[in-house]
Design a protein around this motif. Structure first.
Motif, mmCIF file in Angstrom:
data_model
loop_
_atom_site.group_PDB
_atom_site.id
_atom_site.type_symbol
_atom_site.label_atom_id
_atom_site.label_comp_id
_atom_site.label_asym_id
_atom_site.label_seq_id
_atom_site.Cartn_x
_atom_site.Cartn_y
_atom_site.Cartn_z
ATOM 1 N N PHE A 195 -5.209 -0.863 -0.630
ATOM 2 C CA PHE A 195 -5.839 0.311 -0.040
ATOM 3 C C PHE A 195 -6.125 0.030 1.438
ATOM 4 C CE2 PHE A 195 -6.478 0.639 -4.529
ATOM 5 C CZ PHE A 195 -6.464 1.990 -4.811
ATOM 6 N N ASP A 196 -6.023 1.063 2.268
ATOM 7 C CA ASP A 196 -6.191 0.910 3.729
ATOM 8 C C ASP A 196 -5.158 -0.056 4.299
ATOM 9 O OD1 ASP A 196 -8.477 2.608 3.796
ATOM 10 O OD2 ASP A 196 -9.724 0.938 3.110
ATOM 11 N N ALA B 280 -1.019 4.429 3.340
ATOM 12 C CA ALA B 280 -1.730 3.843 2.203
ATOM 13 C C ALA B 280 -2.917 4.718 1.848
ATOM 14 C CB ALA B 280 -2.191 2.421 2.530
ATOM 15 N N ILE B 281 -3.396 4.563 0.629
ATOM 16 C CA ILE B 281 -4.541 5.334 0.159
ATOM 17 C C ILE B 281 -5.820 4.742 0.744
ATOM 18 C CG2 ILE B 281 -5.815 6.054 -1.919
ATOM 19 C CD1 ILE B 281 -3.125 5.635 -3.440
ATOM 20 N N LYS B 282 -6.740 5.591 1.152
ATOM 21 C CA LYS B 282 -8.008 5.142 1.730
ATOM 22 C C LYS B 282 -8.976 4.739 0.613
ATOM 23 C CE LYS B 282 -6.423 6.130 5.768
ATOM 24 N NZ LYS B 282 -5.928 5.002 6.601
ATOM 25 N N MET B 283 -9.568 3.581 0.779
ATOM 26 C CA MET B 283 -10.540 3.094 -0.196
ATOM 27 C C MET B 283 -11.874 3.803 -0.012
ATOM 28 S SD MET B 283 -11.482 1.207 -2.690
ATOM 29 C CE MET B 283 -10.314 -0.142 -2.962
ATOM 30 N N GLY C 125 0.816 -1.216 0.000
ATOM 31 C CA GLY C 125 0.000 0.000 0.000
ATOM 32 C C GLY C 125 0.840 1.252 0.000
#
Length: 427
Positions: A100-101, A106-109, A4
């Motif tokens: 994600f998450d 990490a990028i949030k879904m 992530g």
């Protein structure tokens, strides 16, 4: 780094590259280097993987953008094209979703991202050829016109990874350098064509090695080495390098002969600064004169080297962002610049001397078309047949052309694409 965190890093670097132009051009290397300096926690494996993905995305930028525009978007262009690349080249849908998450870095879904991934996963990839080859339509046509039978293979080769080559100083054994590299756990072998090159099996930092600092070798692609060797320089010549830039060709040529005077100049004098330090390290500074007054050269030379500005299409494996920097107007402007440099070079040449015309392009418009036009307008010049030079230099019979000039391509020669023609002034 977690998967992530690597995904987030890729998106950040893509975004930085697309939004932070350098001299009004996209530049992957500078933006990638800046990111790595700010994020020193990234391990060598992480850096390698992130770098490979960044270059992979830019090699396929136009097809990724085309696919992205077909769907309902969530407003983050860099993430959208990265998701498409991951789905087709890195991992399956469910694995990508798990990135994600994936921890604090990490990028949030969200629902829009999830829906976009599902749409991409079900994509029908039957597109026009120029889209599949990730080129603007007009550029694809240029390649098709230049390579009517092999254009598909030419386009496919641009997705390959560029090799990492070095040029060994004259008088230094390539075998000895290869053995030295073994001490550093660097795997290497002699270049397949160039008699002065070594190919390192992966991109490696070599500037800290004592052999580099002592001037025993210089980083230079095999294609560029071959272009330097084919220039035909002779002892006691005066050579003008009209587009010397950072001096790669001047430095290589100065190493080929004992007694030579090279006048290195460029329309952008700021590009000449790096020649001095490199010439000192390579112990050839007495052979090279820096001339910043490009338009004020008065002397007549034995050889004029015109390594002209071009599309860079022969180096798109190495610098894929150059495709983004080019449009029809810029391309036409480059053609005009090339003509002007050729004509200027002709005005500085002695009778019996030679113009060496070089591009790092694979496109006929910049190469043989320019030579044919020049010869049509200058009857006192004729082209030199390079086949004998090629065979003498490479000890190879693999001369793939029926023409007098040399055209290297990544597809055939497995190096950067270079064009070289020599024109002799008869009277």
């Amino acid at each position: 780094m977690t998967p992530g965190a690597r995904l987030l890093s890729v998106v950040e670097i893509i975004d930085n590259t697309l939004t932070n132009k350098i001299n009004n051009n996209y530049n992957i290397e500078i933006n990638l280097t800046n990111w790595l300096r700010k994020n020193r926690y990234a391990g060598s494996k992480d850096k390698k993987e992130i770098s490979n993905i960044i270059y992979g995305i830019f090699k396929r930028y136009f097809i990724l953008k085309y696919i992205r525009n077909k769907y309902e978007l969530f407003g983050n262009f860099s993430l959208e094209i990265t998701i498409i690349y991951y789905i087709f080249h890195i991992c399956k849908k469910d694995e990508l979703i798990s990135y994600f998450d994936d921890g604090p870095y990490a990028i949030k879904m969200n629902q829009k991202i999830n829906d976009f991934i599902l749409q991409i996963n079900n994509l029908d990839t039957s597109e026009d050829e120029y889209i599949k080859n990730s080129l603007p339509e007009w550029l694809f046509k240029k390649i098709h016109e230049s390579y009517s039978t092999n254009y598909r293979k030419i386009c496919e080769s641009m997705f390959d990874e560029a090799h990492f080559d070095i040029r060994v100083k004259k008088g230094i054994s390539r075998k000895n350098i290869i053995n030295k590299f073994k001490d550093y756990q660097i795997k290497s072998e002699i270049t397949p064509i160039s008699p002065i090159g070594i190919r390192i099996n992966k991109r490696t930092l070599v500037s800290h090695l004592k052999e580099f600092k002592n001037g025993l070798f210089e980083v230079q692609d095999e294609g560029s080495q071959l272009a330097s060797l084919l220039c035909g320089v002779k002892e006691k010549e005066t050579v003008i390098d009209l587009c010397s830039g950072a001096g790669g060709k001047s430095l290589a040529i100065s190493d080929l002969v004992e007694e030579i005077k090279i006048i290195a100049t460029d329309i952008d004098p700021n590009r000449l600064e790096r020649i001095k330090e490199r010439a000192i390290r390579l112990k050839v500074k007495d052979k090279i004169i820096i001339e910043k007054e490009y338009n004020s050269l008065k002397l007549k030379a034995d050889r004029i080297i015109c390594d002209v500005p071009c599309s860079g299409s022969g180096t798109w494996r190495r610098r894929p962002e150059e495709k983004l920097n080019l449009d029809k107007n810029k391309f036409q402007n480059l053609l005009d610049i090339q003509k002007n440099i050729l004509n200027y070079g002709a005005s500085l040449l002695k009778i019996g001397g030679e113009i060496v015309y070089i591009t790092c392009s694979i496109l006929d418009n910049e190469n043989k078309d320019q030579i044919n036009l020049f010869l049509k307008n200058n009857s006192n010049f004729e082209i030199v047949d390079l086949q004998d030079s090629w065979n003498n230099i490479t000890k190879s019979q693999d001369w793939y052309s029926k023409e007098s000039f040399c055209q290297l391509t990544p597809f055939v020669h497995k190096c950067d694409g270079f064009f070289l023609a020599r024109l002799v002034r008869k009277n």
